[in-house]
Motif scaffolding. Structure first.
Motif, PDB file in Angstrom:
ATOM      1  N   ASN A   1      92.496  61.759  20.765  1.00  0.00           N
ATOM      2  CA  ASN A   1      93.628  61.270  21.547  1.00  0.00           C
ATOM      3  C   ASN A   1      93.901  59.793  21.293  1.00  0.00           C
ATOM      4  O   ASN A   1      95.054  59.374  21.179  1.00  0.00           O
ATOM      5  CB  ASN A   1      93.382  61.504  23.043  1.00  0.00           C
ATOM      6  CG  ASN A   1      93.631  62.944  23.445  1.00  0.00           C
ATOM      7  OD1 ASN A   1      94.237  63.708  22.703  1.00  0.00           O
ATOM      8  ND2 ASN A   1      93.175  63.323  24.620  1.00  0.00           N
TER       9      ASN A   1
ATOM     10  N   ASN B   1      82.158  67.250  23.185  1.00  0.00           N
ATOM     11  CA  ASN B   1      83.554  67.586  23.450  1.00  0.00           C
ATOM     12  C   ASN B   1      84.308  66.404  24.049  1.00  0.00           C
ATOM     13  O   ASN B   1      85.478  66.159  23.707  1.00  0.00           O
ATOM     14  CB  ASN B   1      83.636  68.796  24.381  1.00  0.00           C
ATOM     15  CG  ASN B   1      83.204  70.079  23.703  1.00  0.00           C
ATOM     16  OD1 ASN B   1      83.325  70.199  22.479  1.00  0.00           O
ATOM     17  ND2 ASN B   1      82.699  71.034  24.460  1.00  0.00           N
ATOM     18  N   ALA B   2      83.648  65.672  24.949  1.00  0.00           N
ATOM     19  CA  ALA B   2      84.277  64.489  25.533  1.00  0.00           C
ATOM     20  C   ALA B   2      84.550  63.436  24.468  1.00  0.00           C
ATOM     21  O   ALA B   2      85.618  62.811  24.435  1.00  0.00           O
ATOM     22  CB  ALA B   2      83.383  63.912  26.631  1.00  0.00           C
TER      23      ALA B   2
ATOM     24  N   TRP C   1      95.658  64.883  32.707  1.00  0.00           N
ATOM     25  CA  TRP C   1      94.920  65.943  32.001  1.00  0.00           C
ATOM     26  C   TRP C   1      94.427  65.440  30.654  1.00  0.00           C
ATOM     27  O   TRP C   1      93.330  65.787  30.221  1.00  0.00           O
ATOM     28  CB  TRP C   1      95.807  67.174  31.817  1.00  0.00           C
ATOM     29  CG  TRP C   1      96.302  67.754  33.094  1.00  0.00           C
ATOM     30  CD1 TRP C   1      97.587  67.760  33.555  1.00  0.00           C
ATOM     31  CD2 TRP C   1      95.515  68.386  34.114  1.00  0.00           C
ATOM     32  NE1 TRP C   1      97.650  68.361  34.784  1.00  0.00           N
ATOM     33  CE2 TRP C   1      96.404  68.758  35.152  1.00  0.00           C
ATOM     34  CE3 TRP C   1      94.160  68.674  34.251  1.00  0.00           C
ATOM     35  CZ2 TRP C   1      95.957  69.396  36.306  1.00  0.00           C
ATOM     36  CZ3 TRP C   1      93.719  69.312  35.407  1.00  0.00           C
ATOM     37  CH2 TRP C   1      94.613  69.670  36.408  1.00  0.00           C
ATOM     38  N   GLN C   2      95.249  64.632  29.974  1.00  0.00           N
ATOM     39  CA  GLN C   2      94.806  64.070  28.689  1.00  0.00           C
ATOM     40  C   GLN C   2      93.634  63.124  28.878  1.00  0.00           C
ATOM     41  O   GLN C   2      92.750  63.027  28.026  1.00  0.00           O
ATOM     42  CB  GLN C   2      95.960  63.324  28.007  1.00  0.00           C
ATOM     43  CG  GLN C   2      96.863  64.197  27.173  1.00  0.00           C
ATOM     44  CD  GLN C   2      97.483  63.450  26.020  1.00  0.00           C
ATOM     45  OE1 GLN C   2      97.144  62.312  25.722  1.00  0.00           O
ATOM     46  NE2 GLN C   2      98.422  64.101  25.345  1.00  0.00           N
ATOM     47  N   ARG C   3      93.621  62.403  29.987  1.00  0.00           N
ATOM     48  CA  ARG C   3      92.584  61.399  30.210  1.00  0.00           C
ATOM     49  C   ARG C   3      91.279  61.990  30.721  1.00  0.00           C
ATOM     50  O   ARG C   3      90.251  61.302  30.712  1.00  0.00           O
ATOM     51  CB  ARG C   3      93.111  60.339  31.183  1.00  0.00           C
ATOM     52  CG  ARG C   3      94.178  59.445  30.546  1.00  0.00           C
ATOM     53  CD  ARG C   3      94.728  58.425  31.507  1.00  0.00           C
ATOM     54  NE  ARG C   3      95.557  57.441  30.803  1.00  0.00           N
ATOM     55  CZ  ARG C   3      96.291  56.518  31.418  1.00  0.00           C
ATOM     56  NH1 ARG C   3      96.302  56.454  32.746  1.00  0.00           N
ATOM     57  NH2 ARG C   3      97.010  55.657  30.712  1.00  0.00           N
TER      58      ARG C   3
ATOM     59  N   TRP D   1      94.846  59.384  17.123  1.00  0.00           N
ATOM     60  CA  TRP D   1      95.809  60.233  16.420  1.00  0.00           C
ATOM     61  C   TRP D   1      96.928  59.411  15.785  1.00  0.00           C
ATOM     62  O   TRP D   1      97.381  59.695  14.680  1.00  0.00           O
ATOM     63  CB  TRP D   1      96.386  61.265  17.384  1.00  0.00           C
ATOM     64  CG  TRP D   1      97.045  62.414  16.688  1.00  0.00           C
ATOM     65  CD1 TRP D   1      98.391  62.672  16.612  1.00  0.00           C
ATOM     66  CD2 TRP D   1      96.400  63.471  15.965  1.00  0.00           C
ATOM     67  NE1 TRP D   1      98.623  63.819  15.896  1.00  0.00           N
ATOM     68  CE2 TRP D   1      97.411  64.335  15.488  1.00  0.00           C
ATOM     69  CE3 TRP D   1      95.061  63.768  15.684  1.00  0.00           C
ATOM     70  CZ2 TRP D   1      97.126  65.470  14.736  1.00  0.00           C
ATOM     71  CZ3 TRP D   1      94.791  64.904  14.941  1.00  0.00           C
ATOM     72  CH2 TRP D   1      95.811  65.742  14.484  1.00  0.00           C
TER      73      TRP D   1
ATOM     74  N   LYS E   1      87.486  64.625  22.194  1.00  0.00           N
ATOM     75  CA  LYS E   1      88.789  64.464  22.853  1.00  0.00           C
ATOM     76  C   LYS E   1      89.203  63.005  22.885  1.00  0.00           C
ATOM     77  O   LYS E   1      90.361  62.668  22.586  1.00  0.00           O
ATOM     78  CB  LYS E   1      88.733  65.043  24.267  1.00  0.00           C
ATOM     79  CG  LYS E   1      90.056  64.925  25.023  1.00  0.00           C
ATOM     80  CD  LYS E   1      90.050  65.738  26.298  1.00  0.00           C
ATOM     81  CE  LYS E   1      91.359  65.588  27.052  1.00  0.00           C
ATOM     82  NZ  LYS E   1      91.450  66.478  28.236  1.00  0.00           N
TER      83      LYS E   1
ATOM     84  N   TRP F   1      81.728  58.731  29.229  1.00  0.00           N
ATOM     85  CA  TRP F   1      82.946  59.349  28.690  1.00  0.00           C
ATOM     86  C   TRP F   1      84.069  59.333  29.706  1.00  0.00           C
ATOM     87  O   TRP F   1      85.204  59.623  29.361  1.00  0.00           O
ATOM     88  CB  TRP F   1      82.675  60.773  28.243  1.00  0.00           C
ATOM     89  CG  TRP F   1      81.548  60.880  27.273  1.00  0.00           C
ATOM     90  CD1 TRP F   1      80.341  61.493  27.482  1.00  0.00           C
ATOM     91  CD2 TRP F   1      81.474  60.346  25.939  1.00  0.00           C
ATOM     92  NE1 TRP F   1      79.541  61.372  26.365  1.00  0.00           N
ATOM     93  CE2 TRP F   1      80.212  60.670  25.405  1.00  0.00           C
ATOM     94  CE3 TRP F   1      82.377  59.622  25.153  1.00  0.00           C
ATOM     95  CZ2 TRP F   1      79.827  60.310  24.127  1.00  0.00           C
ATOM     96  CZ3 TRP F   1      81.988  59.254  23.873  1.00  0.00           C
ATOM     97  CH2 TRP F   1      80.724  59.594  23.378  1.00  0.00           C
TER      98      TRP F   1
ATOM     99  N   PRO G   1      87.849  63.715  30.455  1.00  0.00           N
ATOM    100  CA  PRO G   1      86.921  63.890  29.321  1.00  0.00           C
ATOM    101  C   PRO G   1      86.448  65.335  29.202  1.00  0.00           C
ATOM    102  O   PRO G   1      85.283  65.607  28.929  1.00  0.00           O
ATOM    103  CB  PRO G   1      85.773  62.944  29.695  1.00  0.00           C
ATOM    104  CG  PRO G   1      85.752  62.973  31.177  1.00  0.00           C
ATOM    105  CD  PRO G   1      87.187  63.095  31.616  1.00  0.00           C
TER     106      PRO G   1
ATOM    107  N   ASP H   1      95.297  70.039  26.475  1.00  0.00           N
ATOM    108  CA  ASP H   1      94.877  69.956  25.077  1.00  0.00           C
ATOM    109  C   ASP H   1      95.358  71.152  24.269  1.00  0.00           C
ATOM    110  O   ASP H   1      95.653  71.040  23.075  1.00  0.00           O
ATOM    111  CB  ASP H   1      93.352  69.882  24.995  1.00  0.00           C
ATOM    112  CG  ASP H   1      92.802  68.719  25.789  1.00  0.00           C
ATOM    113  OD1 ASP H   1      93.279  67.596  25.606  1.00  0.00           O
ATOM    114  OD2 ASP H   1      91.897  68.942  26.613  1.00  0.00           O
TER     115      ASP H   1
ATOM    116  N   PRO I   1      87.921  69.446  27.931  1.00  0.00           N
ATOM    117  CA  PRO I   1      88.990  70.253  27.346  1.00  0.00           C
ATOM    118  C   PRO I   1      89.818  70.948  28.428  1.00  0.00           C
ATOM    119  O   PRO I   1      89.267  71.537  29.361  1.00  0.00           O
ATOM    120  CB  PRO I   1      88.235  71.281  26.493  1.00  0.00           C
ATOM    121  CG  PRO I   1      86.924  70.629  26.196  1.00  0.00           C
ATOM    122  CD  PRO I   1      86.587  69.832  27.418  1.00  0.00           C
TER     123      PRO I   1
END
Length: 269
Positions: free
Chosen positions: A219, A211-212, A99-101, A222, A215, A268, A103, A126, A105
């Motif tokens: 990620n 948005n892609a 889910w994190q990977r 950070w 994110k 992305w 591109p 997210d 939300p």
């Protein structure tokens, strides 16, 4: 063989994904791991999907690993944990990290139980919107196990180390209010699914490429170095300036707020 372990529908660019094993409080069988992984791969390939709402069926998100189901089949346990290289993600880890990977939300709707493996999956989202009656726990230590589904990737970004250790050592069950105070969830709502859909629709008003890029940048950077952050920001901005959706975003702000965005660019993914 259980069918429809994951329900997927796509409406106006929003993918609605539902963990669907309510008779077991949506506990994770080997087949369910495979179904989640398959859905993540499908969404990654669909450039028309610009947001995901992830939930669980019949008032619960997920009660965690179906220990009996997996323990009764050593071959399934091995398939969950197998990886070609230590640094790669195995099947158990991909259902959180996947889910994190994406591109796109991803907004998780947490109701009822969100324990163990369910909490690990939720940490892959997210944003986490919980009902006031939701109960949450990093529960693996209760079963003599270590959390090994990659939820730590997000946990280390949202919580101080001492608090993460305390929750993981004790396997305490938290109320939604306690989880909010610790940063495990984003917000509490009396109608969490509706709140997630409302947020997804709000996100849909902004460029899918932007948005892609946002994110990816957040990620990756950070906890990364300043040099890598600066490099990625610059590269992303150049790509956005070259894309059609940046122009469309400007048109939506100045002339036509309903002008449709193009499909997300492939770089992305």
């Amino acid at each position: 063989m259980e069918k429809d372990l994951i329900k997927l529908s796509i409406e106006h660019g929003i993918a609605h994904v539902c963990l669907n094993r309510p008779s077991k409080i949506n506990a994770l069988s080997f087949e369910m791991f495979k179904a989640i992984d398959k859905v993540i791969k499908r969404l990654a390939a669909d450039k028309s999907v610009n947001a995901v709402v992830l939930s669980g069926a019949e008032g619960n998100f997920c009660s965690g690993l179906d220990v009996k189901s997996v323990a009764n089949s050593p071959s399934k346990a091995m398939k969950l944990l197998f990886k070609w290289l230590p640094g790669n993600a195995n099947l158990a880890q991909r259902v959180s990290l996947g889910w994190q990977r994406l591109p796109i939300p991803v907004i998780a709707v947490l109701e009822g139980c969100c324990y163990g493996g369910g909490m690990q999956i939720a940490l892959g989202a997210d944003i986490r919107i919980a009902s006031s009656n939701c109960k949450l726990s990093i529960m693996e230590a209760k079963w003599g196990l270590v959390p090994d589904m990659a939820g730590l990737v997000a946990l280390r970004q949202i919580m101080p180390k001492d608090k993460a250790l305390m929750l993981t050592y004790t396997a305490d069950i938290l109320t939604a209010a306690q989880a909010l105070e610790l940063g495990m969830i984003t917000q509490i709502s009396d109608t969490p699914y509706d709140a997630a859909v409302e947020l997804a629709n709000k996100i849909m008003r902004t460029s899918p490429d932007a948005n892609a890029a946002i994110k990816l940048s957040i990620n990756r950077n950070w906890t990364g170095s300043i040099r890598s952050l600066l490099a990625r920001e610059s590269l992303s901005q150049i790509r956005l300036l070259m894309g059609k959706n940046r122009v469309i975003a400007a048109i939506r702000q100045t002339k036509n707020p309903d002008k449709a965005y193009r499909a997300r660019q492939s770089w992305w993914s």
